[in-house]
Write a protein that holds these residues in place. Structure first.
Motif, PDB file in Angstrom:
ATOM      1  N   GLU A   1       4.175  15.628 -40.328  1.00 51.09           N
ATOM      2  CA  GLU A   1       3.976  16.220 -39.006  1.00 51.09           C
ATOM      3  C   GLU A   1       4.932  17.360 -38.720  1.00 51.09           C
ATOM      4  N   GLU A   2       6.224  17.132 -38.979  1.00 50.69           N
ATOM      5  CA  GLU A   2       7.229  18.117 -38.582  1.00 50.69           C
ATOM      6  C   GLU A   2       7.328  19.298 -39.539  1.00 50.69           C
TER       7      GLU A   2
ATOM      8  N   TRP B   1      -0.415  15.238 -36.159  1.00 50.02           N
ATOM      9  CA  TRP B   1      -0.882  14.166 -37.039  1.00 50.02           C
ATOM     10  C   TRP B   1      -2.293  14.434 -37.556  1.00 50.02           C
TER      11      TRP B   1
ATOM     12  N   ASN C   1       3.171  10.811 -26.814  1.00 48.00           N
ATOM     13  CA  ASN C   1       4.574  10.436 -26.908  1.00 48.00           C
ATOM     14  C   ASN C   1       4.894   9.997 -28.334  1.00 48.00           C
ATOM     15  N   ASP C   2       6.073  10.348 -28.790  1.00 48.26           N
ATOM     16  CA  ASP C   2       6.476  10.101 -30.165  1.00 48.26           C
ATOM     17  C   ASP C   2       6.976   8.668 -30.310  1.00 48.26           C
TER      18      ASP C   2
ATOM     19  N   ALA D   1       8.875  12.104 -41.634  1.00 53.12           N
ATOM     20  CA  ALA D   1       8.532  13.206 -40.722  1.00 53.12           C
ATOM     21  C   ALA D   1       8.008  14.454 -41.436  1.00 53.12           C
TER      22      ALA D   1
ATOM     23  N   ALA E   1       3.075   8.132 -33.743  1.00 55.65           N
ATOM     24  CA  ALA E   1       2.387   8.584 -32.546  1.00 55.65           C
ATOM     25  C   ALA E   1       1.024   9.127 -32.854  1.00 55.65           C
TER      26      ALA E   1
END
Length: 434
Positions: free
Chosen positions: A401-402, A205, A82-83, A398, A19
């Motif tokens: 970003e996460e 991101w 949106n992912d 991930a 995304a």
């Protein structure tokens, strides 16, 4: 373009996560298709992330359908706020699997390996530039085809810099950049800007992929595969990463944790309210829509200052096209034919250069016709070998970003120290590799 040199063979075989690159909502073009052809008709469902070229891509699809009347192509675009990665996973879980979809690099390939067709027999795979397939190659199989090449750094408004008396060509070190930023800040009133920067910290991101990558790439010798095969990360340039984030955050329109891509690019940079943004050539179409004069004549790029790698910008492949091998055989073949046509036919190549405004990742293109000046400048960096590798899609799934992105947001808001950020990121990396 065959002669383009990167600092490692895998430096160009990279990815931005699903995304990444814009701030628009989910869009859907066409009715839901099926994965089965009827008679001489075949329907191909495409599920793609790149909102910046949505309209242009749909125009290309229309041209392909005109030349191939037996093929119907449905396009669904999910990106921006949106992912994409989560949406793709949901599509597969629900049984509504697309025929063509996007994957970044090795970490994501692991999740979809049983659904990926071998594309080694395609014309596009044969034409792909050296290094651009490294992240999607498994033994003798080529599992994806690169979108294009992209590069990023600090995009700046040349007119504002000139008015401030700043020569961007002289900015190579962090100290040079800091001095320029302080000059811009001291002249905000006369320059008519709100701040030197617009840091879109709301977009994980921007922080966790692009900002961190510039300082993590040297740690892995700029190799996506080195990152993918590493059991740990040490943040060798963590102090440099921190001070670069601090500089952007301190001299940005506030609050940065609420600033998204659309505000950054459209409302602030394109309207001349800030002098710099950390972004790449993918913003050109958006800036052009807001101010053609700015886009065509007044945007330049400054490399992110990384000690020992001054004057180099990250350049690589943002994402790849994959074909679902579990689709009907005629759909798989139609999918391959479409991707071949897009990147190797004269009509497709013309649109890739002039409409998509891509830096091509394939042979056979007249690179003198690269459409926009930002991409031209990035191409010059790449052709001269002045690049940093993209390693962020070789990290655990991930993680950028996460973990890193969200922790940077917490650091900005004062909820986490930088030492805590690094240690948590190291722990999460090592846990994921066990």
């Amino acid at each position: 373009m065959k002669g383009i040199k990167f600092l490692s063979k895998t430096a160009a075989a990279l990815a931005v996560s699903g995304a990444l690159l814009a701030g628009c909502a989910t869009t859907d073009n066409g009715d839901d298709g099926t994965n089965a052809g009827s008679g001489d008709e075949v329907t191909v469902d495409v599920f793609q992330f790149k909102v910046e070229f949505k309209d242009q891509f749909e125009s290309l699809v229309e041209k392909y359908e005109e030349e191939n009347p037996g093929v119907n192509i449905n396009v669904k675009t999910v990106g921006g706020g949106n992912d994409y990665a989560a949406s793709l996973k949901s599509a597969f879980s629900s049984g509504d699997e697309p025929d063509i979809f996007n994957i970044g690099g090795p970490s994501e390939i692991d999740d979809y390996r049983d659904s990926l067709a071998d594309l080694s027999d395609t014309k596009a795979a044969e034409a792909a530039l050296e290094g651009t397939l490294a992240g999607v190659t498994d033994g003798d199989e080529i599992l994806g085809l690169p979108f294009n090449q992209e590069g990023y750094g600090l995009l700046y408004n040349k007119a504002i810099f000139e008015e401030a008396g700043i020569n961007a060509d002289e900015i190579t070190t962090y100290e040079d950049l800091q001095s320029a930023v302080e000059t811009l800040d001291s002249k905000k009133g006369e320059l008519g800007i709100e701040a030197p920067f617009a840091l879109a910290a709301k977009e994980t991101w921007v922080l966790g992929n692009h900002l961190s990558n510039a300082f993590l790439a040297p740690e892995f010798d700029q190799s996506l595969l080195n990152a993918y095969n590493s059991d740990t990360v040490s943040f060798e340039k963590g102090d440099e990463m921190k001070r670069f984030l601090d500089l952007q955050n301190e001299y940005s329109v506030q609050p940065t944790n609420s600033l998204d891509y659309s505000q950054q690019v459209e409302e602030l940079f394109s309207l001349g309210k800030v002098a710099m943004i950390q972004q790449g050539n993918w913003v050109y179409n958006t800036v052009y829509e807001m101010d053609p004069e700015l886009a065509e004549n007044n945007v330049g790029i400054i490399p992110i200052p990384v000690e020992g790698f001054e004057g180099k910008i990250p350049v690589g492949v943002p994402n790849n096209w994959m074909v679902n091998k579990n689709s009907d055989e005629d759909v798989v073949e139609a999918s391959k034919d479409f991707l071949d046509w897009m990147y190797t036919s004269e009509t497709g190549k013309q649109m890739v250069l002039e409409e998509f405004k891509f830096i091509p990742a394939y042979e056979g293109y007249d690179t003198s016709k690269i459409a926009d000046p930002i991409s031209q400048e990035i191409y010059e960096y790449a052709s001269e070998g002045n690049t940093l590798g993209w390693v962020f899609m070789g990290t655990p799934v991930a993680w950028n970003e996460e973990v890193v992105g969200i922790n940077m947001q917490k650091y900005i808001s004062g909820e986490m120290t930088w030492d805590e950020l690094e240690q948590d990121a190291i722990n999460k990396w090592e846990e994921s590799r066990q």
